[in-house]
Write a protein that holds these residues in place. Structure first.
Motif, PDB file in Angstrom:
ATOM      1  N   ILE A  65      11.951  53.110 -10.507  1.00  0.00           N
ATOM      2  CA  ILE A  65      11.906  54.352 -11.119  1.00  0.00           C
ATOM      3  C   ILE A  65      11.962  54.380 -12.702  1.00  0.00           C
ATOM      4  O   ILE A  65      11.365  55.173 -13.295  1.00  0.00           O
ATOM      5  CB  ILE A  65      13.060  55.291 -10.373  1.00  0.00           C
ATOM      6  CG1 ILE A  65      12.635  55.470  -9.011  1.00  0.00           C
ATOM      7  CG2 ILE A  65      13.067  56.688 -11.072  1.00  0.00           C
ATOM      8  CD1 ILE A  65      13.815  55.990  -8.237  1.00  0.00           C
ATOM      9  N   SER A  77      12.707  54.911  -3.906  1.00  0.00           N
ATOM     10  CA  SER A  77      11.888  54.552  -4.928  1.00  0.00           C
ATOM     11  C   SER A  77      10.476  54.571  -4.583  1.00  0.00           C
ATOM     12  O   SER A  77       9.388  54.076  -5.069  1.00  0.00           O
ATOM     13  CB  SER A  77      12.072  53.223  -5.826  1.00  0.00           C
ATOM     14  OG  SER A  77      12.192  52.228  -4.552  1.00  0.00           O
ATOM     15  N   SER A 101       6.422  55.681  -3.223  1.00  0.00           N
ATOM     16  CA  SER A 101       5.661  56.606  -4.001  1.00  0.00           C
ATOM     17  C   SER A 101       5.563  57.837  -3.076  1.00  0.00           C
ATOM     18  O   SER A 101       5.446  58.874  -3.462  1.00  0.00           O
ATOM     19  CB  SER A 101       4.414  55.933  -4.334  1.00  0.00           C
ATOM     20  OG  SER A 101       3.675  55.497  -3.150  1.00  0.00           O
ATOM     21  N   THR A 125      10.370  62.233  -5.545  1.00  0.00           N
ATOM     22  CA  THR A 125      10.186  63.602  -6.244  1.00  0.00           C
ATOM     23  C   THR A 125      10.766  63.840  -7.642  1.00  0.00           C
ATOM     24  O   THR A 125      11.591  63.070  -7.836  1.00  0.00           O
ATOM     25  CB  THR A 125      10.695  64.607  -5.345  1.00  0.00           C
ATOM     26  OG1 THR A 125      12.208  64.405  -4.988  1.00  0.00           O
ATOM     27  CG2 THR A 125      10.322  64.818  -4.074  1.00  0.00           C
ATOM     28  N   GLN A 140      10.937  63.188 -11.248  1.00  0.00           N
ATOM     29  CA  GLN A 140      10.402  62.177 -12.172  1.00  0.00           C
ATOM     30  C   GLN A 140       9.437  61.197 -11.759  1.00  0.00           C
ATOM     31  O   GLN A 140       9.582  60.795 -10.698  1.00  0.00           O
ATOM     32  CB  GLN A 140      11.645  61.284 -12.974  1.00  0.00           C
ATOM     33  CG  GLN A 140      11.276  60.258 -13.881  1.00  0.00           C
ATOM     34  CD  GLN A 140      12.541  59.518 -14.039  1.00  0.00           C
ATOM     35  OE1 GLN A 140      13.800  59.808 -13.856  1.00  0.00           O
ATOM     36  NE2 GLN A 140      12.347  58.235 -14.916  1.00  0.00           N
ATOM     37  N   GLU A 141       8.529  60.953 -12.533  1.00  0.00           N
ATOM     38  CA  GLU A 141       7.568  60.003 -12.231  1.00  0.00           C
ATOM     39  C   GLU A 141       7.855  58.416 -12.520  1.00  0.00           C
ATOM     40  O   GLU A 141       8.381  58.295 -13.546  1.00  0.00           O
ATOM     41  CB  GLU A 141       6.298  60.300 -13.495  1.00  0.00           C
ATOM     42  CG  GLU A 141       4.992  59.517 -12.908  1.00  0.00           C
ATOM     43  CD  GLU A 141       4.038  59.669 -11.757  1.00  0.00           C
ATOM     44  OE1 GLU A 141       3.434  59.070 -11.258  1.00  0.00           O
ATOM     45  OE2 GLU A 141       4.472  60.774 -11.156  1.00  0.00           O
ATOM     46  N   PRO A 142       7.849  57.707 -11.448  1.00  0.00           N
ATOM     47  CA  PRO A 142       8.303  56.231 -11.711  1.00  0.00           C
ATOM     48  C   PRO A 142       7.656  55.467 -12.644  1.00  0.00           C
ATOM     49  O   PRO A 142       6.381  55.618 -13.018  1.00  0.00           O
ATOM     50  CB  PRO A 142       8.191  55.953 -10.069  1.00  0.00           C
ATOM     51  CG  PRO A 142       7.965  56.879  -9.371  1.00  0.00           C
ATOM     52  CD  PRO A 142       7.394  57.871 -10.318  1.00  0.00           C
ATOM     53  N   LYS A 186       4.692  51.993  -9.303  1.00  0.00           N
ATOM     54  CA  LYS A 186       4.146  52.466  -7.994  1.00  0.00           C
ATOM     55  C   LYS A 186       4.396  51.608  -6.791  1.00  0.00           C
ATOM     56  O   LYS A 186       3.986  50.678  -6.771  1.00  0.00           O
ATOM     57  CB  LYS A 186       2.852  53.014  -7.916  1.00  0.00           C
ATOM     58  CG  LYS A 186       2.637  53.626  -6.667  1.00  0.00           C
ATOM     59  CD  LYS A 186       1.017  54.049  -6.802  1.00  0.00           C
ATOM     60  CE  LYS A 186       0.550  54.913  -5.308  1.00  0.00           C
ATOM     61  NZ  LYS A 186      -0.903  55.241  -5.381  1.00  0.00           N
ATOM     62  N   ASP A 213       2.546  48.401  -7.594  1.00  0.00           N
ATOM     63  CA  ASP A 213       1.452  48.743  -8.433  1.00  0.00           C
ATOM     64  C   ASP A 213       0.129  48.042  -7.969  1.00  0.00           C
ATOM     65  O   ASP A 213      -0.452  47.510  -8.654  1.00  0.00           O
ATOM     66  CB  ASP A 213       1.740  48.072 -10.014  1.00  0.00           C
ATOM     67  CG  ASP A 213       3.180  48.531 -10.744  1.00  0.00           C
ATOM     68  OD1 ASP A 213       3.191  49.901 -10.458  1.00  0.00           O
ATOM     69  OD2 ASP A 213       3.689  48.036 -11.330  1.00  0.00           O
TER      70      ASP A 213
END
Length: 419
Positions: A104, A146, A148, A152, A154-156, A159, A233
């Motif tokens: 995150i 953590s 994807s 909810t 904050q954008e980690p 991915k 990722d």
């Protein structure tokens, strides 16, 4: 009509196989692991396999084997964790938090004091506190925190996803396996065929998993053999091989890329598989209550980590009843072989080669043998009425298998003698 298991009996004999766990005597290491029974199922129902692992069996690809605990150098006891009662320890929660924080908020390795501050060119600054995560609520919420599909707000930074799919071969999976075997186990000469035979092929039949209502999308719909895919990722960084059975999630194997070793991926996978068992149970498949972690080998220090998950139980090798690990440890500390139901049978001495197993006639009368096809229809007869029963070697192999399978599986399955 429900499927029937079809099992090929194989002679166990006196053959020894390599013991990778032996720490008792380096000169004997790798030469003293015995099997009590071996078989090659052509088809195996998940119900039958559940009963088999409750009696000390284990599968490897298409084959199944039951260790001979009395004769082997390192006794292998089936261990299960009660997933419903499991509460992660402080260190286990820290493992999950560390991974979730990395996904995150990014790696915090750069938060140490600068070289300038260390050299005395100014007041030393304390490293910033790591970003806080939500307080621990449940194992499932911590495990998914953590991912994807669950994050909810904050954008980690990274991915991360974990998906479950039926066991199958891909070049990507083999590349991960090859890397893991060479980097972690220092084993070379791995082949796609070897990987497929070990961790892809399975005799387990796929059977509907009954939930009380529609389960969440990330839970399986069928019993059977699965691969649990860990992607970071977009890259496959780890994979768990698991069987989902009527009473449990059974852990088969786990592999990961070495560069992620610092996050204790193996321990995280055990927590994730425990959470999966509980989630399946909570979604309405109430008989799924445990994580089977394979074999507990008390004589091997590196295998004792399985006892760090509480409450865990070991299957008695004679009565096949379950005993809390804590009550088993004193006997395991003292004896090479231990029966928890019959402590008087504990011993340090290995017995001579096993005699032919004795099976009651009332059991044998209901053991069936597939003899072939006639007009495309299977020809099935009681094993004791077959011509093969008259052959001493075949009779010995069948008796050994039937005794090891137990009456329930031996009478529900059909045996087949490969020519």
């Amino acid at each position: 009509m429900s499927p029937t298991s079809i099992i090929i009996p194989l002679p166990a004999g006196d053959a020894k196989s390599r013991c990778g766990y032996c720490e008792r005597n380096e000169k004997k290491s790798g030469l003293s692991r015995y099997h009590k029974a071996v078989c090659q199922p052509l088809r195996l129902t998940c119900t039958d396999y559940q009963r088999m692992i409750d009696r000390g069996w284990r599968r490897s690809g298409m084959g199944c084997y039951k260790p001979d605990l009395k004769r082997s150098c390192c006794a292998q006891y089936t261990i299960k964790l009660d997933a419903l009662e499991f509460k992660p320890s402080r260190s286990q929660r820290q493992l999950m938090n560390r991974w979730n924080r990395f996904i995150i908020h990014g790696d915090d390795k750069g938060s140490s004091t600068s070289e300038d501050n260390k050299s005395g060119n100014g007041p030393e600054k304390r490293p910033p506190k790591p970003n806080k995560l939500p307080a621990y609520d449940s194992l499932a919420s911590a495990i998914h925190a953590s991912e994807s599909d669950f994050v909810t707000g904050q954008e980690p930074v990274h991915k991360f996803s974990v998906t479950l799919e039926p066991a199958s071969y891909s070049d990507e999976k083999f590349a991960l396996y090859e890397s893991y075997q060479s980097e972690i186990h220092l084993e070379e000469n791995n082949s796609p065929d070897g990987f497929e035979g070990f961790l892809v092929e399975s005799p387990l039949t796929r059977e509907p998993l009954s939930y009380a209502s529609a389960p969440p999308d990330h839970l399986p719909r069928e019993y059977g053999a699965y691969h649990q895919m860990y992607r970071l990722d977009g890259e496959l960084i780890a994979m768990g091989v698991i069987d989902i059975l009527p009473n449990c999630v059974s852990s088969v194997y786990f592999m990961y890329e070495k560069k992620w070793e610092r996050f204790s991926m193996g321990k995280l996978s055990a927590l994730r598989e425990t959470a999966l068992a509980k989630e399946i149970h909570d979604a309405g498949a109430e008989d799924v209550q445990s994580l089977y972690m394979g074999f507990y080998i008390h004589s091997c220090q590196k295998m004792r980590y399985k006892g760090d998950y509480h409450p865990s139980y070991l299957a008695d090798p004679e009565e096949y009843t379950w005993f809390p690990l804590e009550t088993c440890r004193p006997l395991l500390d003292k004896y090479r072989y231990a029966s928890f139901a019959h402590p008087e049978h504990c011993t340090e001495e290995a017995p001579p080669a096993q005699d032919v197993s004795e099976v009651p006639l009332e059991v044998l009368q209901h053991v069936m043998l597939l003899q072939g096809l006639e007009s495309r229809r299977p020809v099935i007869t009681p094993v004791i009425a077959s011509q093969d029963w008259r052959k001493p070697a075949v009779r010995c192999t069948i008796l050994t298998l039937v005794d090891a399978l137990g009456p329930q599986v031996a009478q529900s399955a059909v045996l087949y003698l490969a020519q």
